[in-house]
Design an enzyme around this catalytic site. Sequence first.
Site, short mmCIF file in Angstrom:
data_model
loop_
_atom_site.label_atom_id
_atom_site.label_comp_id
_atom_site.label_asym_id
_atom_site.label_seq_id
_atom_site.Cartn_x
_atom_site.Cartn_y
_atom_site.Cartn_z
N SER A 63 0.78 -1.05 0.04
CA SER A 63 -0.04 0.00 -0.03
C SER A 63 0.92 1.28 -0.07
O SER A 63 2.01 1.32 0.50
CB SER A 63 -0.98 0.07 1.13
OG SER A 63 -1.85 -1.22 1.37
N1 SAH Z 1 -1.23 -4.13 3.81
C1 SAH Z 1 -0.48 -4.92 2.61
C2 SAH Z 1 -1.37 -4.56 1.34
C3 SAH Z 1 -1.48 -5.88 0.47
S1 SAH Z 1 -2.55 -5.73 -0.95
C4 SAH Z 1 0.73 -3.95 2.32
O1 SAH Z 1 0.75 -3.18 2.53
O2 SAH Z 1 1.85 -4.96 1.99
C5 SAH Z 1 -3.96 -6.76 -0.28
C6 SAH Z 1 -3.51 -8.15 0.36
O3 SAH Z 1 -4.86 -8.90 0.53
C7 SAH Z 1 -3.14 -8.81 -0.74
O4 SAH Z 1 -1.88 -9.55 -0.39
C8 SAH Z 1 -3.85 -10.08 -1.31
O5 SAH Z 1 -3.50 -11.50 -1.56
C9 SAH Z 1 -4.78 -10.14 0.20
N2 SAH Z 1 -6.10 -10.63 0.06
C10 SAH Z 1 -7.16 -10.31 -1.04
N3 SAH Z 1 -8.20 -11.05 -0.49
C11 SAH Z 1 -8.07 -11.81 0.43
C12 SAH Z 1 -9.09 -12.60 1.33
N4 SAH Z 1 -10.03 -12.77 0.97
N5 SAH Z 1 -8.41 -13.03 2.38
C13 SAH Z 1 -7.18 -12.77 2.86
N6 SAH Z 1 -6.47 -11.97 2.06
C14 SAH Z 1 -6.82 -11.45 1.16
#
Ligand code: SAH
EC number: 2.1.1.77
Length: 214
Positions: A63
């Site tokens: 993010s």
């Molecule tokens: N806070 C993280 C954001 C990653 S993007 C950072 O800054 O790195 C969002 C993440 O949510 C991704 O890794 C994706 O795989 C995860 N995600 C999407 N749908 C999901 C679900 N149903 N359950 C768990 N994780 C999920």
Amino acid sequence: MMISNGQSRVKRLIQQLEELGITNKEVLRVIANTPRHLFMPESLAHKAYENTALPIGNGQTISQPLMVATMTQLLMQHNCKNVLEIGTGSGYQTAVLAQLVDKVFSVERIATLQYQAKRRMRQLDLHNVSMRHGDGWKGWRSKGPFDGIIVTAAASDIPQDLVDQLADGGVMIIPVGEQNESQSLVVMRRFGDSLEQQRIGDVRFVPLVKGDVI
Ligand code: SAH
């Protein structure tokens, strides 16, 4: 490894965050002390202290620092102690939270991302984090209720299981909306059986996926 001019790049990022409305000194201090370049492929590390989201593989992103700061600041306004994070991704938001609250529980559906994030927590000596490979729509019932829930992917609607796992007086920060459409950052609070919702502004996140974990 410290990238060249690391310190001045970090300072510039913190200054930008302040200009963009981040006022919580603790949040700014923790962001300044968290090596974001360790949370992405090495080929992108030179961009680590720019205020942008960056790809981390598997079609996912780390993010934008402003978004991490904004969501963390919102959580900290409510004095959260045990926090559930949905969407571990790189683990950057997890690491920031781990330095501000007592305990972080984080759920991720992509095993390879979760594995790398786990390694980073160990590397940074952050031992108050528990991670689970699972479907974030379901939350992590056995560890709840949580006084803070933060979702880092956009949900088409607010997951009922997460609402159920929110403690009395607790707060949930969640982007809501379909992919490629405008999404809003929603702050939901529970007071006994009643729920209060506030929309903070427009945001853009990868989707909170429905279906099997991978
Ligand atoms: N806070 C993280 C954001 C990653 S993007 C950072 O800054 O790195 C969002 C993440 O949510 C991704 O890794 C994706 O795989 C995860 N995600 C999407 N749908 C999901 C679900 N149903 N359950 C768990 N994780 C999920």
